[in-house]
Design a protein around this motif. Structure first.
Motif, mmCIF file in Angstrom:
data_model
loop_
_atom_site.group_PDB
_atom_site.id
_atom_site.type_symbol
_atom_site.label_atom_id
_atom_site.label_comp_id
_atom_site.label_asym_id
_atom_site.label_seq_id
_atom_site.Cartn_x
_atom_site.Cartn_y
_atom_site.Cartn_z
ATOM 1 N N ILE A 14 1.032 -1.107 0.060
ATOM 2 C CA ILE A 14 0.044 0.114 0.512
ATOM 3 C C ILE A 14 0.616 1.515 -0.294
ATOM 4 O O ILE A 14 0.798 2.107 -0.236
ATOM 5 N N VAL A 15 2.437 0.771 0.847
ATOM 6 C CA VAL A 15 2.746 2.718 0.359
ATOM 7 C C VAL A 15 3.890 2.314 -0.716
ATOM 8 O O VAL A 15 3.601 3.514 -1.702
ATOM 9 N N CYS A 16 3.725 1.619 -1.068
ATOM 10 C CA CYS A 16 4.288 1.513 -2.627
ATOM 11 C C CYS A 16 3.495 1.986 -3.380
ATOM 12 O O CYS A 16 3.798 2.940 -4.115
ATOM 13 N N LEU A 17 1.757 1.548 -4.173
ATOM 14 C CA LEU A 17 1.364 2.129 -3.913
ATOM 15 C C LEU A 17 1.021 3.210 -4.063
ATOM 16 O O LEU A 17 0.454 4.028 -5.514
ATOM 17 N N ILE A 18 0.962 3.600 -2.843
ATOM 18 C CA ILE A 18 0.154 5.762 -3.000
ATOM 19 C C ILE A 18 1.399 6.497 -2.965
ATOM 20 O O ILE A 18 1.174 7.316 -3.291
ATOM 21 N N VAL A 19 3.067 6.109 -2.905
ATOM 22 C CA VAL A 19 4.042 7.192 -3.540
ATOM 23 C C VAL A 19 3.927 6.450 -4.986
ATOM 24 O O VAL A 19 4.216 7.412 -5.194
ATOM 25 N N PHE A 20 3.784 5.991 -5.846
ATOM 26 C CA PHE A 20 3.792 5.871 -7.042
ATOM 27 C C PHE A 20 2.650 6.459 -7.038
ATOM 28 O O PHE A 20 3.166 7.688 -8.624
ATOM 29 N N THR A 23 3.052 10.381 -7.349
ATOM 30 C CA THR A 23 4.671 10.745 -8.091
ATOM 31 C C THR A 23 4.462 11.120 -8.878
ATOM 32 O O THR A 23 4.741 11.335 -9.779
ATOM 33 N N GLY A 24 3.395 11.081 -9.727
ATOM 34 C CA GLY A 24 3.030 10.383 -11.094
ATOM 35 C C GLY A 24 1.647 10.146 -11.877
ATOM 36 O O GLY A 24 1.540 10.486 -13.122
ATOM 37 N N LEU A 25 0.883 10.055 -10.634
ATOM 38 C CA LEU A 25 -0.861 10.439 -11.410
ATOM 39 C C LEU A 25 -1.472 11.733 -11.171
ATOM 40 O O LEU A 25 -1.325 11.400 -9.295
ATOM 41 N N PHE A 26 -1.725 12.151 -12.035
ATOM 42 C CA PHE A 26 -2.411 14.011 -11.858
ATOM 43 C C PHE A 26 -3.475 13.947 -10.541
ATOM 44 O O PHE A 26 -3.578 15.322 -9.951
ATOM 45 N N PHE A 27 -3.706 13.239 -10.702
ATOM 46 C CA PHE A 27 -5.110 12.649 -9.110
ATOM 47 C C PHE A 27 -4.594 12.429 -7.271
ATOM 48 O O PHE A 27 -4.709 12.226 -7.084
ATOM 49 N N PHE A 69 8.748 8.436 -13.904
ATOM 50 C CA PHE A 69 9.030 8.233 -15.187
ATOM 51 C C PHE A 69 7.091 8.126 -15.707
ATOM 52 O O PHE A 69 7.094 8.186 -16.921
ATOM 53 N N ALA A 70 5.886 7.513 -14.869
ATOM 54 C CA ALA A 70 4.519 7.651 -15.488
ATOM 55 C C ALA A 70 4.247 9.048 -15.661
ATOM 56 O O ALA A 70 3.814 9.845 -16.683
ATOM 57 N N GLY A 71 4.360 9.946 -14.873
ATOM 58 C CA GLY A 71 4.449 11.345 -14.451
ATOM 59 C C GLY A 71 5.167 12.206 -16.290
ATOM 60 O O GLY A 71 4.185 12.804 -17.238
ATOM 61 N N ILE A 120 3.625 19.963 -5.767
ATOM 62 C CA ILE A 120 5.086 19.740 -6.605
ATOM 63 C C ILE A 120 5.631 19.692 -7.150
ATOM 64 O O ILE A 120 5.130 18.281 -8.616
ATOM 65 N N ARG A 121 5.180 17.415 -6.023
ATOM 66 C CA ARG A 121 5.417 16.727 -5.972
ATOM 67 C C ARG A 121 5.345 16.006 -6.920
ATOM 68 O O ARG A 121 5.780 14.537 -7.863
ATOM 69 N N THR A 122 3.249 15.858 -7.253
ATOM 70 C CA THR A 122 2.380 15.300 -8.151
ATOM 71 C C THR A 122 3.307 16.016 -9.357
ATOM 72 O O THR A 122 2.961 14.721 -10.694
ATOM 73 N N PHE A 123 2.901 16.804 -9.327
ATOM 74 C CA PHE A 123 3.071 18.280 -11.530
ATOM 75 C C PHE A 123 3.683 18.039 -11.723
ATOM 76 O O PHE A 123 4.488 18.328 -12.887
ATOM 77 N N ALA A 124 5.153 18.030 -11.528
ATOM 78 C CA ALA A 124 6.778 18.681 -11.573
ATOM 79 C C ALA A 124 7.781 17.615 -13.224
ATOM 80 O O ALA A 124 7.347 17.751 -13.792
ATOM 81 N N PRO A 125 6.769 16.310 -12.973
ATOM 82 C CA PRO A 125 7.377 14.692 -14.038
ATOM 83 C C PRO A 125 6.368 15.004 -14.850
ATOM 84 O O PRO A 125 6.739 15.093 -15.730
ATOM 85 N N ILE A 126 5.089 15.608 -15.041
ATOM 86 C CA ILE A 126 3.705 15.917 -15.684
ATOM 87 C C ILE A 126 4.336 17.097 -16.498
ATOM 88 O O ILE A 126 4.782 16.654 -17.802
ATOM 89 N N PHE A 127 4.842 17.553 -15.897
ATOM 90 C CA PHE A 127 5.320 19.205 -16.649
ATOM 91 C C PHE A 127 6.781 18.621 -17.713
ATOM 92 O O PHE A 127 6.782 19.484 -18.547
ATOM 93 N N ALA A 128 7.191 18.846 -16.754
ATOM 94 C CA ALA A 128 8.850 17.919 -17.254
ATOM 95 C C ALA A 128 8.364 17.394 -18.493
ATOM 96 O O ALA A 128 9.458 17.755 -19.843
#
Length: 208
Positions: A14-20, A23-27, A69-71, A120-128
């Motif tokens: 569950i920790v890994c799922l939440i972190v993933f 850090t990569g899904l906009f929601f 990477f997903a973001g 920012i943690r969520t959207f920075a990789p998406i914007f990259a």
């Protein structure tokens, strides 16, 4: 969302799922990040979950790296659509704008600094991905940011759990402190932006 309950019942997965997701899904911007990593290390030290610290550390690290990477992939393929997407419960366009401004200020290093800033943690990789940051640079910033973020929080939690087991009795206060520290840069940025908008508005009114 109670992180203690999640850790006790879901453990590593569950920790890994939440972190993933965070850090990569906009929601995933609303998910617990910093204090979940801290508690994961603390719970490992106190044997409250049946996972050793090495497995937990590398599991979280991998999830954080793969999440970015997903973001990046999402931003590269469909990122521009985010600026046209309407607000909903799981999406706020202002967060995309905020991440854009943060990225423009710090460039690729936003992927490192942004690891410690909610939203920012969520959207920075998406914007990259949206601006098509050189992929080699992205990989480097992604890994460095993940290592620093996971090491600082998870290993600090583990260290305190080993050296000061009584830390668990003050976990509520620690969580509050981590939330305040994490959101402080964001609050300052919002305040500065508000003051800037007010100043520009006053200038416009005075020029009329």
């Amino acid at each position: 969302m109670d992180p203690e309950y999640l850790l006790s019942n879901g453990g590593l997965y569950i920790v890994c799922l939440i972190v993933f997701a965070e850090t990569g899904l906009f929601f995933g911007f609303f998910l617990p990040g910093d204090y979940l990593l801290f508690l994961a290390g603390l719970f490992c030290a106190l044997h409250k979950i049946d996972v050793d610290i090495t497995t937990m550390y590398f599991g979280i690290l991998s999830a954080g790296i793969m999440g970015n990477f997903a973001g990046y992939w999402f931003g590269h393929r469909a990122g521009p659509m985010l600026f046209k997407r309407k607000d909903s419960i799981l999406f706020k366009r202002k967060y995309v704008v905020m991440a854009e401004e943060f990225y423009q200020k710090y460039g690729g290093t936003a992927l490192i600094i942004g690891r410690f800033v909610p939203i920012i943690r969520t959207f920075a990789p998406i914007f990259a991905g949206v601006v098509k940051l050189n992929f080699r640079k992205f990989v480097l910033f992604n890994i460095i940011g993940a290592v620093l973020w996971v090491s600082l929080l998870t290993l600090t939690g583990y260290y305190l759990g080993v050296k000061v087991p009584e830390t668990i009795n003050y976990v509520e206060y620690i969580i509050v402190a981590l939330i305040v520290i994490a959101f402080l840069p964001l609050g300052i940025a919002i305040l500065k932006r508000s003051m800037k908008n007010k100043k520009n508005k006053d200038k416009t009114n005075n020029s009329i």
